[in-house]
Design an enzyme around this catalytic site. Sequence first.
Site, PDB file in Angstrom:
ATOM      1  N   ASP A 414       0.822  -1.217   0.000  1.00 19.37           N
ATOM      2  CA  ASP A 414       0.000   0.000   0.000  1.00 19.37           C
ATOM      3  C   ASP A 414       0.853   1.263   0.000  1.00 19.37           C
ATOM      4  O   ASP A 414       2.019   1.244   0.410  1.00 19.37           O
ATOM      5  CB  ASP A 414      -0.909  -0.021   1.233  1.00 19.37           C
ATOM      6  CG  ASP A 414      -2.165   0.808   1.059  1.00 19.37           C
ATOM      7  OD1 ASP A 414      -2.296   1.513   0.052  1.00 19.37           O
ATOM      8  OD2 ASP A 414      -3.038   0.730   1.950  1.00 19.37           O
ATOM      9  N   GLU A 469     -13.975   2.063  -0.017  1.00 24.17           N
ATOM     10  CA  GLU A 469     -13.374   2.660   1.176  1.00 24.17           C
ATOM     11  C   GLU A 469     -13.673   4.150   1.265  1.00 24.17           C
ATOM     12  O   GLU A 469     -13.713   4.720   2.361  1.00 24.17           O
ATOM     13  CB  GLU A 469     -11.862   2.430   1.176  1.00 24.17           C
ATOM     14  CG  GLU A 469     -11.100   3.209   0.119  1.00 24.17           C
ATOM     15  CD  GLU A 469      -9.595   2.988   0.215  1.00 24.17           C
ATOM     16  OE1 GLU A 469      -9.194   1.885   0.605  1.00 24.17           O
ATOM     17  OE2 GLU A 469      -8.841   3.922  -0.111  1.00 24.17           O
TER      18      GLU A 469
END
Length: 668
Positions: A414, A469
């Site tokens: 990430d 998200e």
Amino acid sequence: MKKLLPLFAFAMLAVAARAERTYTLASPDGRLQTTVSVGDNLTYDIVLDGRRIMEPSPLSMTLDDGTVWGNDTRVRKAVRSSIDATVVSPFYRAAEIKDRCNVLELRMKGDWSVEFRAYDDGLAYRFVSEKDVPCKVVDETVSYRFPEDYTAMAPYVRKGKDGDWNAQFFNSFENTYTVAKLSELNPGRLAFLPLMVDAGDGVKVCITESDLIDYPGLYLYNHDGDTSLESMFASCPEHTEAGGYNRIQRVVRKYAPHIADIAGARTFPWRVAVVGTDTEVAASDLTYLLATPSKIDDISWIKPGKVAWDWWNAWNISGVDFRAGINTRTYKYYIDFASSNGIEYVILDDGWAVGRGEDLFQINPDVDLRQIIDYGREKGVGIILWAGYMAFERDLEKVCKHYSEMGVKGFKVDFMDHDDQHMTRFNYRAAEMAARYHLVLDLHGTHKPAGLNRTWPNILNFEGVHGLEQMKWSTNSVDQMRYDVMIPFIRQVAGPMDYTQGAMSNANYNNFRPCSTEPMSQGTRCHQLALYVVLESPLNMLCDSPTSYMREQECTDFIAEVPTVWDETRILDGHVGEYIVTARRKGGKWYIGGITDWTPRKLEVDLSALGDGNCRVTLFRDGVNADRKATDYRKLTFTAGTSEPLEISLAPGGGFAAVVEFAAGKTE
């Protein structure tokens, strides 16, 4: 003087003839065509069914020695060929796909060439260097010059001030689409790819790139208010330091005066224009076809599947006698849920390592990682670990070797948030190293796939999408429903995406609100179910809490059943920004998903496109009160014929999902 005029005229004609030559290339079906002009400049156009939808547009590449490939160009040899092959495509929307195109390769004086490929659904070109010596690329010109002020659907970079290009290069590749005339696009704002242009008369052009290896990603912008899109690339980082989120990102403090370091002879990324109707663009395989074939010979160890995910639902489990959170008992609970529902993986997101994730060998004392991995192995559930980019890159082989030996099955990496040459090089190295230790990857916080999922099929997923998200913190001013019916036609053309669907808390437009700890989705329950068919994610998250899924077992059973890779995909109907209906086959079953924006619709699904005779249908559709209470749905099971279309009503922000089984031998 009069005697010299014929000689002078002849000389001028000879210079003009030498200055420009044209080459025409057409698609196999003859509908799509380009004329490449070579002379003082190198240009190409795009013509569909006799209508020019892109004017002659320049392409060039500038090297650090002042050489410009594309200016004052001379052709050594023009080579024509064709490709007609079948490509095996594991972990994709189809088990195999056709690669059929006509090819024009122009070999130029100066040890370089440019290759064009014309497919029935698009046109692509790339530069090829034959120089076996190091050099630097200072810039590349990529231009799309349209004859009219068409409408563009552009995903702007969200960060950085207008005109501050270096600040904009540091971005997460997440945004909804700005829909505007080409001339009205913000001249100080970059758009990342893919990007779509509506050329009128039902024709769309989706611009993207493929085979993006060891080279910066392409951005487009309109700097002067005309009807063109021009290129920009991030320069090579010269000095970087830790910063950004929890100081686990790389922040570039100084850029070099070039965009790429080139070691020697190589091919460069394909510049791709997918051309066709809405559904033809959504069905295109060009990004996959143009990528470098797999570097992994034995792919038997690569396991796609679904993932019980902890972060989106904030570890919110209930009805247990222990404190839920980032701890061993919580993760064993997730494993129990995954095992009982046939879910292949559980992910341990941010927090399993101590601190801010800056050291992947310092484990949170509340997490007994070996016990969790061993418990998962007993239950048939693999463990995937989240990793921040800088810590993963710094100890790349050490991390992969150590955790592979411990039994971890993969990593979700990430916060890369760049696509300069250093970062595209990292993605390639990470995939190569992970493959060495039989680890799958989910590259979160990164740019579009651009074909890397074919080259390294252990990369099962990429983010680069404004996924679910965002609903943890966005208000309903963010129209996620419209975005959902745009990405299958635009972002998904570039490859799979880590959208992370599956919310069991659902809300209509008026009831939706952001909530980080107990998040919800915009739109209906059936919209969420349909996304498991409409969107492509070989590694597909279940974003909500195991407690919520156990409470909604009927929906969970459907999610658990839906495959994540397919034998065949068909786009049955759709219009970008409004709705889409997608059918995918695995074995003898068809799975159909349909979604709409905030406009309620009645759709007709033509089952005869999938098979003959009667079929058994299991249908999840919006309930009659889904416009008021978005969780309302109905599950129906019935027998249907193919002589009449299946009529389904969708609520605002709604959807449907169906499983269709024909009698043996009836599937087409």
